[in-house]
Design a protein around this motif. Structure first.
Motif, PDB file in Angstrom:
ATOM      1  N   TYR A   1       0.844  -1.184   0.000  1.00 39.13           N
ATOM      2  CA  TYR A   1       0.000   0.000   0.000  1.00 39.13           C
ATOM      3  C   TYR A   1       0.884   1.240   0.000  1.00 39.13           C
TER       4      TYR A   1
ATOM      5  N   ILE B   1       0.713   5.782   0.081  1.00 39.05           N
ATOM      6  CA  ILE B   1      -0.077   6.963   0.400  1.00 39.05           C
ATOM      7  C   ILE B   1       0.391   8.089  -0.511  1.00 39.05           C
TER       8      ILE B   1
ATOM      9  N   CYS C   1      -6.406   6.794   9.099  1.00 36.15           N
ATOM     10  CA  CYS C   1      -5.670   5.561   8.816  1.00 36.15           C
ATOM     11  C   CYS C   1      -4.845   5.114  10.023  1.00 36.15           C
TER      12      CYS C   1
ATOM     13  N   GLU D   1      -6.946   1.811   3.636  1.00 38.63           N
ATOM     14  CA  GLU D   1      -7.540   2.243   2.378  1.00 38.63           C
ATOM     15  C   GLU D   1      -9.044   2.450   2.542  1.00 38.63           C
TER      16      GLU D   1
ATOM     17  N   ILE E   1      -4.897   6.452  -0.185  1.00 35.16           N
ATOM     18  CA  ILE E   1      -4.206   5.183   0.029  1.00 35.16           C
ATOM     19  C   ILE E   1      -4.664   4.173  -1.020  1.00 35.16           C
TER      20      ILE E   1
END
Length: 54
Positions: A3, A5, A15, A43, A51
């Protein structure tokens, strides 16, 4: 899957609260560390849509 950002991050903290392994660190934008378990909760909670899975 990793993941990331993006610069769309508004540093709201949603988050941070959702991550079960504290893999997200504050900054501008926030960053996701290698301890991420790819659960996707960050996310799902990001109001800015910053994200994404890479």
């Amino acid at each position: 899957m990793a993941y990331t950002i993006s610069d769309a991050c508004v540093s709201c903290g949603a988050c941070l609260d959702s991550c079960p392994v504290d893999a997200i660190k504050e900054g501008n934008p926030y960053t996701i560390e290698d301890t991420c378990i790819d659960c996707g909760s960050c996310e799902d909670t990001c109001p800015a849509g910053a994200i994404s899975a890479g």
